[in-house]
Design a protein around this motif. Structure first.
Motif, mmCIF file in Angstrom:
data_model
loop_
_atom_site.group_PDB
_atom_site.id
_atom_site.type_symbol
_atom_site.label_atom_id
_atom_site.label_comp_id
_atom_site.label_asym_id
_atom_site.label_seq_id
_atom_site.Cartn_x
_atom_site.Cartn_y
_atom_site.Cartn_z
ATOM 1 N N ARG A 253 -25.222 -34.532 13.755
ATOM 2 C CA ARG A 253 -24.372 -35.164 14.770
ATOM 3 C C ARG A 253 -24.969 -36.438 15.339
ATOM 4 O O ARG A 253 -24.251 -37.271 15.874
ATOM 5 C CB ARG A 253 -24.121 -34.153 15.897
ATOM 6 C CG ARG A 253 -23.388 -32.912 15.419
ATOM 7 C CD ARG A 253 -23.566 -31.756 16.366
ATOM 8 N NE ARG A 253 -22.884 -30.554 15.882
ATOM 9 C CZ ARG A 253 -23.102 -29.348 16.363
ATOM 10 N NH1 ARG A 253 -23.998 -29.169 17.310
ATOM 11 N NH2 ARG A 253 -22.445 -28.309 15.887
ATOM 12 N N GLU B 291 -27.301 -27.834 11.079
ATOM 13 C CA GLU B 291 -26.164 -26.944 11.309
ATOM 14 C C GLU B 291 -25.884 -26.023 10.130
ATOM 15 O O GLU B 291 -25.217 -24.987 10.304
ATOM 16 C CB GLU B 291 -24.908 -27.764 11.616
ATOM 17 C CG GLU B 291 -24.939 -28.508 12.948
ATOM 18 C CD GLU B 291 -25.758 -29.789 12.925
ATOM 19 O OE1 GLU B 291 -25.978 -30.370 13.988
ATOM 20 O OE2 GLU B 291 -26.178 -30.216 11.808
ATOM 21 N N ASP C 90 -19.279 -30.418 16.695
ATOM 22 C CA ASP C 90 -18.943 -31.051 15.431
ATOM 23 C C ASP C 90 -17.910 -32.158 15.638
ATOM 24 O O ASP C 90 -17.128 -32.120 16.588
ATOM 25 C CB ASP C 90 -18.365 -30.021 14.460
ATOM 26 C CG ASP C 90 -19.440 -29.110 13.892
ATOM 27 O OD1 ASP C 90 -20.623 -29.377 14.146
ATOM 28 O OD2 ASP C 90 -19.081 -28.149 13.192
ATOM 29 N N SER D 154 -20.829 -23.634 11.179
ATOM 30 C CA SER D 154 -20.271 -24.978 11.219
ATOM 31 C C SER D 154 -19.478 -25.282 9.956
ATOM 32 O O SER D 154 -19.936 -26.022 9.092
ATOM 33 C CB SER D 154 -21.387 -26.009 11.406
ATOM 34 O OG SER D 154 -20.854 -27.295 11.443
ATOM 35 N N LEU E 51 -18.918 -29.148 9.094
ATOM 36 C CA LEU E 51 -19.993 -29.966 8.542
ATOM 37 C C LEU E 51 -20.477 -29.461 7.192
ATOM 38 O O LEU E 51 -21.109 -30.187 6.444
ATOM 39 C CB LEU E 51 -21.180 -29.989 9.508
ATOM 40 C CG LEU E 51 -20.976 -30.824 10.769
ATOM 41 C CD1 LEU E 51 -22.145 -30.607 11.708
ATOM 42 C CD2 LEU E 51 -20.838 -32.292 10.431
#
Length: 854
Positions: free
Chosen positions: A369, A389, A721, A845, A848
């Motif tokens: 991020r 992540e 995210d 996540s 991602l």
């Protein structure tokens, strides 16, 4: 006689004459109490800087104090004059404004001093603005530098701003002063002037010193007042890039040729890049054999080639990896525009190899991020991306405010390599480490030893830990048989400083501890134990791999293959901070230009490798040195101008790719019309949103725009995210400069954030609505990543347009929104509800995990 009550005291008549007045408002006293804390912080911060800056002297320090004393005196007199000339309500308003201004300036000086103590660099408006814009992801970085003493000092700083108010209240409650005794001598007016004389005498004396001495070079950057210099830089206009010269050649783009391949027989060979975070050459064993920090790296160097002199391109990771993996100089500016959807002007190595059937992967233990690393990797066209992540974390420690310890990379990297070998696919793997990044933490299980003191000791231990991880990684690769047909490139992204030249960390470090990085090549065709001499740079790594693979770059890359016999005649590198420092060197001399923020520097790296003696400090300057420095500065100025023009031209051309006369084919059709009127919609202001047009009469209003559809791959994300959306607009009538789009996220479930403003200028700011023309289509890709994690829940993305010149707020200034699609919600606030997003709690996540394939 008047009668007196038995129990009463006899009364005494008041003295003749007027009663003494209550204490009046003292503008001088109030100004002193108000400006005093700011003056104290300015002077204390400067004294602290001078105390910890080596190489200064008493007269230079006095000269450096002059701007702060002069500012304090001038600002104090200005505040006194404003208070003295104002009366009644106006004085109250002036006082309020001055209180807020002084508080803001005091906080600015406090923050600037903290930034200087952390980095050794003065804060400027661009860096502060960048920090505030990215406050969410940078929050942990800031907190890592803020101990209890900082918080207590900041609280005390805020507390003293109540002193003027308390002093005034006390003065008003004090008993009236006694009336002057008739015939008593008047006080000497000289004593009343003493404070004013002292206020002006101090800056006057230091000013005379400043005019009469040559300030020592280490003190020179400190010879400005923070408030004055900061304001001057903030108000100075940024000049546009100079136009390209008439007749300048057109960039033909990247052109590849054919040549001998290192492994001429068999399937295509593999490539592995290992980028070592914040790793300077002088702290590794191969470049400093007296150190035992990286013995395994030394063993690898013995199996391949070591590059003796190689510079990074820019001293910041997101910029540096553009040079390493794309073979070009990144944009020489603070924002990571390379991570915008239109951010890269040339195909990177992952794209070129991916087009040839290679499997490509980028893995890091840091968060995806920060600085939109996931988007930058996607722009480079890696197929697979793993980050904090998405890599397995069981059994590993979170050693950094950015992510996990480096050992967490080994298993996913080996698993991915095994999968590609089983699929008979050549592979290109890039690994980016983290442990050597500030604050240089290592896992608690790793045995540390005393190698230095302070942060440098922690850094050297972090290097030893990273070396241990490399040993485990290579043991696994050898066990897989993955190194037989593989070129391994190991490099530092940039160096790291520990006060060698008064600077810390890396972003503004233009000296060798920040620029000189280790580089190693290990693999078939690379002579074991060899050294690659000459001047080399990170932009040389991509041409090196292309030549090794038998497809040398003939045009379009500024670098030169490390496999060639000769290096560059000169190389150039830049700080990350905007217009802060840039350097060039030839085989012997190095010239540093500080954008006139301090005197330029020239070093003889042959006789002075640690850059201790600035040759330009000689007085008088020998003509030979002046003749040497002049062309080197000209080289830097020309390079910076050319790079600015190149990137400006690229962004202008890239933006045109999002404007077309051919209708796009969005994955989600919408059919939403935007009419250029601010007439209020006759619809209920309470209750649920209405479906379809809020008022059928508005369907007859000619629309200026239509939102024909969108692409929205992220409908289920994890808190923190990004949410990526592309809106496709049809321009029916040019909106003009007053209409602006808005995009908001609206929370629809308990606990969700009620509203998040995701407004932006289309196409990363490069296609403002004022440039939209009738008959065209505009595709606007943007990324929603709030400064703070969105609480889990259901959110709706709403869009519309508003007139920034119209009076009112909310729906009163918004354009009319209609739709013939019954599935589109149009609410009474003139907003179209186009997307529902579910935000899940961490740690999983899905957004991602596979996004580069989207």
């Amino acid at each position: 006689m008047a009668s007196v009550a038995p129990d009463s005291e006899p009364t005494t008549a008041p003295p003749a004459g007027p009663a003494p007045a209550r204490p009046s408002f003292s503008a001088a006293r109030y100004a002193a109490w108000l400006v005093g804390p700011l003056a104290f912080v300015c002077i204390f911060a400067k004294l602290h800087k001078l105390a910890v800056t080596p190489g200064g002297d008493l007269l230079s320090s006095l000269a450096a104090l002059f701007p702060d004393l002069a500012f304090s005196a001038a600002f104090g007199l200005s505040v006194f004059a404003l208070l003295r000339l104002s009366r009644g309500l106006v004085r109250g308003m002036v006082g309020t404004v001055l209180h807020l201004l002084v508080l803001l300036l005091t906080v600015l000086v406090f923050v600037e001093h903290g930034f200087w103590l952390t980095t050794g660099t003065l804060l400027d408006p661009y860096t502060l603005g960048y920090g505030l814009e990215h406050l969410g992801p940078l929050g942990k970085v800031y907190l890592s530098e803020m101990g209890l003493g900082v918080w207590l000092g900041f609280a005390a700083l805020l507390g003293v701003h109540a002193l003027p108010y308390l002093a005034l209240r006390r003065a008003r409650r004090a008993p009236p002063p006694p009336a002057p005794t008739p015939g008593a001598p008047l006080p000497n007016p000289f004593y009343r002037l003493m404070p004013l004389v002292a206020l002006l005498a101090l800056p006057a004396c230091t000013g005379l010193v400043a005019l009469s001495v040559d300030v020592a070079a280490p003190v020179e950057p400190l010879t400005e007042n923070v408030v004055v210099e900061f304001s001057a830089e903030a108000l100075a206009p940024t000049p546009p890039p100079a136009p390209a010269p008439v007749g300048a050649p057109i960039d033909e783009g990247l052109v590849l040729g054919t040549g001998p391949r290192a492994l001429p027989d068999g399937p295509p060979p593999n490539v592995i890049f290992i980028v070592l975070e914040s790793t300077r050459a002088r702290s590794t064993t191969p470049y400093a054999p007296e150190l035992d920090t990286t013995p395994f790296l030394a063993s690898l160097a013995a199996k391949g080639a070591q590059v003796d002199t190689s510079w990074t391109a820019v001293t910041h990771t997101s910029k540096a990896i553009v040079g390493i993996l794309c073979g070009i100089f990144p944009k020489l500016d603070l924002p990571i525009e390379e991570a915008d959807p239109t951010g890269l002007p040339t195909p990177c190595l992952a794209a070129l190899l991916g087009d040839r059937g290679y499997a490509t992967a980028f893995m890091q233990t840091a968060t995806a991020r920060f600085e939109k690393r996931d988007q930058l990797v996607k722009n480079m066209r890696y197929e697979t991306f793993r980050s904090k992540e998405t890599i397995p974390s069981d059994g590993f420690e979170e050693t950094s405010y950015f992510g996990w310890e480096d050992a967490a990379l080994v298993a996913p990297a080996l698993t991915w390599v095994r999968e590609q070998r089983q699929a008979n696919r050549p592979f290109f793997l890039t690994l980016l480490t983290l442990s050597t990044h500030h604050t240089y933490n290592t896992p608690t299980r790793f045995p540390k030893k005393q190698r230095a003191t302070g942060d440098l000791d922690a850094y050297l231990n972090a290097m030893a830990y990273t070396d241990d991880v490399l040993a485990k990684l290579f043991a696994g690769l050898e066990a897989e048989g993955a190194l037989e047909r593989t070129l391994v490139v190991i490099t530092g992204d940039h160096g790291e400083a520990f006060g060698e030249h008064g600077r810390l960390q890396h972003d503004s470090v233009i000296y060798e501890e920040g620029l000189h990085v280790p580089v190693f090549l290990i693999g078939p065709g690379i002579e074991p134990g060899s050294h690659i001499t000459g001047l080399r740079q990170s932009i040389d790594l991509m041409p090196t791999v292309l030549e090794w693979l038998g497809t040398p770059a003939l045009h379009g890359l500024p670098g030169k293959s490390l496999l060639s016999t000769d290096g560059h005649d000169s190389i150039i590198a830049s700080c990350w901070l905007r217009q802060r420092c840039i350097a060039t060197r030839d085989l012997r001399h190095k010239y540093i230009w500080h954008y006139d923020k301090q005197a330029p520097e020239l070093f003889d790296l042959h006789d002075d490798p640690l850059e201790k003696s600035n040759l330009l400090a000689e007085n008088p300057l020998p003509p030979s040195l002046a003749a040497l420095a002049g062309p080197m500065k000209d080289r830097l100025l020309a390079f910076k101008a050319d790079e600015d023009r190149r990137w400006a031209t690229f962004f202008e051309q890239a933006a045109k790719g999002f404007v077309s006369t051919v209708a796009p084919t969005p994955s989600v059709p919408l059919d939403i019309a935007i009419a250029a009127t601010t007439r209020e919609v006759e619809a209920p202001t309470v209750g649920p949103p209405t479906m379809g047009p809020a008022d059928p009469t508005h369907a007859a209003i000619p629309p200026m725009l239509k939102l024909i559809g969108m692409d929205a791959p992220d409908r289920v994300v994890v808190s923190g995210d990004p949410i990526r959306v592309t809106l496709h607009w049809q321009v029916l009538t040019a909106p003009g400069p007053t209409w602006k789009p808005f995009t908001h996220l609206i929370g629809r479930t308990p606990g969700a954030r009620p509203r998040y403003n995701a407004d932006h200028v289309p196409v990363g700011g490069r296609v403002p609505v004022a440039t939209w023309k009738a008959g065209t289509y505009v595709s606007d890709p943007f990324r929603i990543q709030p400064d703070k994690h969105l609480p889990p829940g259901t959110y709706e993305l709403v869009v519309g347009f508003w007139d920034e010149t119209a009076a009112g707020a909310g729906k009163d200034v918004r354009a009319i929104v209609t739709s013939s699609n019954p599935d589109i919600t149009i609410d009474a606030e003139h907003r179209a509800h186009i997307l529902t997003v579910e935000v899940l709690p961490e740690p999983e996540s899905p957004a991602l995990k596979h996004h580069p394939e989207n």
